[in-house]
Motif scaffolding. Sequence first.
Motif, PDB file in Angstrom:
ATOM      1  N   ASP A 183       0.763  -1.344   0.138  1.00 31.51           N
ATOM      2  CA  ASP A 183       0.025   0.111   0.098  1.00 31.51           C
ATOM      3  C   ASP A 183       0.766   1.369  -0.063  1.00 31.51           C
ATOM      4  OD1 ASP A 183       0.704  -0.073   2.598  1.00 31.51           O
ATOM      5  OD2 ASP A 183      -1.453   0.002   3.481  1.00 31.51           O
ATOM      6  N   TYR A 184       1.888   1.447   0.977  1.00 32.26           N
ATOM      7  CA  TYR A 184       2.692   2.709   1.236  1.00 32.26           C
ATOM      8  C   TYR A 184       3.522   3.077  -0.360  1.00 32.26           C
ATOM      9  CZ  TYR A 184       5.333   6.431   2.955  1.00 32.26           C
ATOM     10  OH  TYR A 184       5.864   7.589   3.094  1.00 32.26           O
ATOM     11  N   CYS A 185       4.002   1.724  -0.710  1.00 28.10           N
ATOM     12  CA  CYS A 185       4.927   1.983  -1.902  1.00 28.10           C
ATOM     13  C   CYS A 185       4.138   2.026  -3.289  1.00 28.10           C
ATOM     14  CB  CYS A 185       5.910   0.883  -1.771  1.00 28.10           C
ATOM     15  SG  CYS A 185       6.929   0.640  -0.688  1.00 28.10           S
ATOM     16  N   SER A 186       2.915   1.504  -3.308  1.00 24.62           N
ATOM     17  CA  SER A 186       2.218   1.427  -4.725  1.00 24.62           C
ATOM     18  C   SER A 186       1.374   2.762  -4.672  1.00 24.62           C
ATOM     19  CB  SER A 186       1.265   0.175  -4.459  1.00 24.62           C
ATOM     20  OG  SER A 186       2.126  -0.990  -4.627  1.00 24.62           O
ATOM     21  N   LEU A 187       1.221   3.449  -4.052  1.00 22.27           N
ATOM     22  CA  LEU A 187       0.478   4.784  -4.146  1.00 22.27           C
ATOM     23  C   LEU A 187       1.445   5.967  -3.953  1.00 22.27           C
ATOM     24  CD1 LEU A 187      -2.886   3.845  -2.289  1.00 22.27           C
ATOM     25  CD2 LEU A 187      -2.592   3.982  -4.710  1.00 22.27           C
ATOM     26  N   LYS A 223       2.995  12.044  -0.428  1.00 23.71           N
ATOM     27  CA  LYS A 223       3.095  13.422  -0.459  1.00 23.71           C
ATOM     28  C   LYS A 223       4.617  13.528  -0.620  1.00 23.71           C
ATOM     29  CE  LYS A 223      -0.890  15.271   1.804  1.00 23.71           C
ATOM     30  NZ  LYS A 223      -1.433  15.887   2.896  1.00 23.71           N
ATOM     31  N   PRO A 224       5.050  14.896  -1.324  1.00 24.19           N
ATOM     32  CA  PRO A 224       4.249  15.795  -1.986  1.00 24.19           C
ATOM     33  C   PRO A 224       3.592  15.065  -3.279  1.00 24.19           C
ATOM     34  CG  PRO A 224       6.536  16.360  -2.131  1.00 24.19           C
ATOM     35  CD  PRO A 224       6.340  15.243  -1.242  1.00 24.19           C
ATOM     36  N   ARG A 225       2.527  15.442  -3.904  1.00 20.38           N
ATOM     37  CA  ARG A 225       1.993  14.658  -4.880  1.00 20.38           C
ATOM     38  C   ARG A 225       1.614  15.910  -5.915  1.00 20.38           C
ATOM     39  NH1 ARG A 225      -0.754  11.204  -1.113  1.00 20.38           N
ATOM     40  NH2 ARG A 225      -2.327  12.604  -0.893  1.00 20.38           N
ATOM     41  N   SER A 226       1.792  15.479  -7.291  1.00 20.79           N
ATOM     42  CA  SER A 226       1.186  16.484  -8.506  1.00 20.79           C
ATOM     43  C   SER A 226      -0.336  16.294  -8.231  1.00 20.79           C
ATOM     44  CB  SER A 226       1.757  16.054  -9.637  1.00 20.79           C
ATOM     45  OG  SER A 226       1.340  14.685  -9.924  1.00 20.79           O
ATOM     46  N   GLU A 227      -1.075  16.968  -9.120  1.00 21.37           N
ATOM     47  CA  GLU A 227      -2.515  16.778  -9.250  1.00 21.37           C
ATOM     48  C   GLU A 227      -2.838  15.441  -9.804  1.00 21.37           C
ATOM     49  OE1 GLU A 227      -4.809  20.106 -10.878  1.00 21.37           O
ATOM     50  OE2 GLU A 227      -3.656  21.565 -10.151  1.00 21.37           O
ATOM     51  N   GLU A 228      -1.968  14.984 -10.809  1.00 17.57           N
ATOM     52  CA  GLU A 228      -2.256  13.679 -11.439  1.00 17.57           C
ATOM     53  C   GLU A 228      -2.226  12.774 -10.458  1.00 17.57           C
ATOM     54  OE1 GLU A 228       0.040  10.785 -14.492  1.00 17.57           O
ATOM     55  OE2 GLU A 228      -0.095  12.929 -14.986  1.00 17.57           O
ATOM     56  N   ASP A 242      -2.393  12.916  -7.107  1.00 18.98           N
ATOM     57  CA  ASP A 242      -3.063  12.868  -5.989  1.00 18.98           C
ATOM     58  C   ASP A 242      -4.634  12.317  -6.684  1.00 18.98           C
ATOM     59  OD1 ASP A 242      -3.665  14.061  -3.436  1.00 18.98           O
ATOM     60  OD2 ASP A 242      -5.273  15.133  -4.158  1.00 18.98           O
ATOM     61  N   ALA A 243      -4.710  12.408  -7.847  1.00 19.44           N
ATOM     62  CA  ALA A 243      -6.002  11.530  -8.473  1.00 19.44           C
ATOM     63  C   ALA A 243      -5.740  10.289  -8.395  1.00 19.44           C
ATOM     64  CB  ALA A 243      -6.158  12.178  -9.813  1.00 19.44           C
ATOM     65  N   ARG A 244      -4.514   9.856  -8.792  1.00 19.27           N
ATOM     66  CA  ARG A 244      -4.301   8.242  -8.715  1.00 19.27           C
ATOM     67  C   ARG A 244      -4.458   7.889  -7.082  1.00 19.27           C
ATOM     68  NH1 ARG A 244       0.518   8.032 -11.863  1.00 19.27           N
ATOM     69  NH2 ARG A 244       1.774   8.369  -9.896  1.00 19.27           N
ATOM     70  N   PHE A 245      -3.655   8.463  -6.377  1.00 20.37           N
ATOM     71  CA  PHE A 245      -3.974   8.146  -5.042  1.00 20.37           C
ATOM     72  C   PHE A 245      -5.046   8.060  -4.450  1.00 20.37           C
ATOM     73  CE2 PHE A 245      -4.021   9.374  -0.455  1.00 20.37           C
ATOM     74  CZ  PHE A 245      -3.218   8.478   0.143  1.00 20.37           C
ATOM     75  N   LYS A 246      -6.010   8.908  -4.802  1.00 20.23           N
ATOM     76  CA  LYS A 246      -7.506   8.834  -4.414  1.00 20.23           C
ATOM     77  C   LYS A 246      -8.161   7.757  -4.877  1.00 20.23           C
ATOM     78  CE  LYS A 246      -7.930  13.638  -2.970  1.00 20.23           C
ATOM     79  NZ  LYS A 246      -8.338  15.100  -3.415  1.00 20.23           N
ATOM     80  N   ALA A 247      -7.905   7.539  -6.057  1.00 16.76           N
ATOM     81  CA  ALA A 247      -8.663   6.527  -6.700  1.00 16.76           C
ATOM     82  C   ALA A 247      -8.154   5.112  -6.017  1.00 16.76           C
ATOM     83  CB  ALA A 247      -8.092   6.316  -8.333  1.00 16.76           C
ATOM     84  N   GLY A 248      -6.778   4.977  -5.939  1.00 17.36           N
ATOM     85  CA  GLY A 248      -6.298   3.649  -5.208  1.00 17.36           C
ATOM     86  C   GLY A 248      -6.885   3.460  -3.769  1.00 17.36           C
ATOM     87  N   LEU A 249      -7.239   4.609  -2.929  1.00 20.50           N
ATOM     88  CA  LEU A 249      -7.784   4.440  -1.655  1.00 20.50           C
ATOM     89  C   LEU A 249      -9.140   3.950  -1.980  1.00 20.50           C
ATOM     90  CD1 LEU A 249      -6.866   7.367   0.433  1.00 20.50           C
ATOM     91  CD2 LEU A 249      -5.926   5.224   0.684  1.00 20.50           C
ATOM     92  N   GLY A 250      -9.777   4.350  -2.793  1.00 19.88           N
ATOM     93  CA  GLY A 250     -11.136   4.052  -3.201  1.00 19.88           C
ATOM     94  C   GLY A 250     -11.319   2.473  -3.281  1.00 19.88           C
ATOM     95  N   GLN A 251     -10.050   1.717  -3.926  1.00 20.90           N
ATOM     96  CA  GLN A 251     -10.381   0.542  -4.329  1.00 20.90           C
ATOM     97  C   GLN A 251      -9.574  -0.572  -3.082  1.00 20.90           C
ATOM     98  OE1 GLN A 251     -11.990  -0.832  -6.749  1.00 20.90           O
ATOM     99  NE2 GLN A 251     -12.532   1.333  -7.005  1.00 20.90           N
ATOM    100  N   MET A 252      -8.943   0.088  -2.386  1.00 26.91           N
ATOM    101  CA  MET A 252      -8.168  -0.724  -1.296  1.00 26.91           C
ATOM    102  C   MET A 252      -8.976  -1.730  -0.497  1.00 26.91           C
ATOM    103  SD  MET A 252      -5.026   1.768  -0.515  1.00 26.91           S
ATOM    104  CE  MET A 252      -4.201   0.707   0.608  1.00 26.91           C
ATOM    105  N   GLY A 253     -10.020  -1.279  -0.071  1.00 23.52           N
ATOM    106  CA  GLY A 253     -10.791  -2.115   0.746  1.00 23.52           C
ATOM    107  C   GLY A 253     -11.167  -3.317  -0.141  1.00 23.52           C
ATOM    108  N   SER A 254     -11.764  -3.090  -1.315  1.00 21.15           N
ATOM    109  CA  SER A 254     -12.058  -4.305  -2.235  1.00 21.15           C
ATOM    110  C   SER A 254     -10.733  -5.269  -2.459  1.00 21.15           C
ATOM    111  CB  SER A 254     -12.465  -3.842  -3.752  1.00 21.15           C
ATOM    112  OG  SER A 254     -13.772  -3.050  -3.477  1.00 21.15           O
ATOM    113  N   LEU A 255      -9.820  -4.742  -2.526  1.00 20.94           N
ATOM    114  CA  LEU A 255      -8.743  -5.384  -2.575  1.00 20.94           C
ATOM    115  C   LEU A 255      -8.198  -6.471  -1.257  1.00 20.94           C
ATOM    116  CD1 LEU A 255      -6.058  -6.223  -4.017  1.00 20.94           C
ATOM    117  CD2 LEU A 255      -4.867  -4.201  -3.062  1.00 20.94           C
ATOM    118  N   TYR A 256      -8.689  -5.873  -0.239  1.00 21.92           N
ATOM    119  CA  TYR A 256      -8.368  -6.351   1.031  1.00 21.92           C
ATOM    120  C   TYR A 256      -9.397  -7.320   1.560  1.00 21.92           C
ATOM    121  CZ  TYR A 256      -4.570  -3.102   2.061  1.00 21.92           C
ATOM    122  OH  TYR A 256      -3.287  -2.193   2.247  1.00 21.92           O
TER     123      TYR A 256
END
Length: 169
Positions: free
Chosen positions: A7-11, A14-19, A21-35
Amino acid sequence: RCGLFWDYCSLPQKPRSEEEDARFKAGLGQMGSLYASVAGTAVLQVKDLPPRPAEYDGQLKLFALHGAWLDEAALRKDLGHRGELLECHVDWDAREAVVRFASHAEAVRVCHELGSVNRSAELMFNDRPYDERGWCIFEQAVSSAVDAHIRQAVVANRRRGSTNDRPYD
């Protein structure tokens, strides 16, 4: 097929660019399904935490600087009243600051004080025990839920007379 998601290395962190940050938020949204996947996801938790490196002693990170704290002199004065302030580095674009107090105990105390007056601050090194960390509790809970569902499915199969202990085959 086999994949590894650490999780920490795959997303992006900070500091993150806008792109990023969008990838980070999308990843967070899927992590529950992954686990919580019954499709063969194994969750490994490394619960050993290293000791705090000396360079993080006494350090706090302040977030969302606003109001009087937008003036560096006022920020230094306020923090100086709370403890012996040794350093104060402000990133005005991010509205964040990294500060260092004379002792780590002071930094811990000031961090709690700031939280009680709705100022966003955290220690630079998170030494909270693994099992008390919010994200770790989340990943353990969803992984445990999958385990419970699989165990219930095995029991249900046995009640129906099946000897299959792999109910999702």
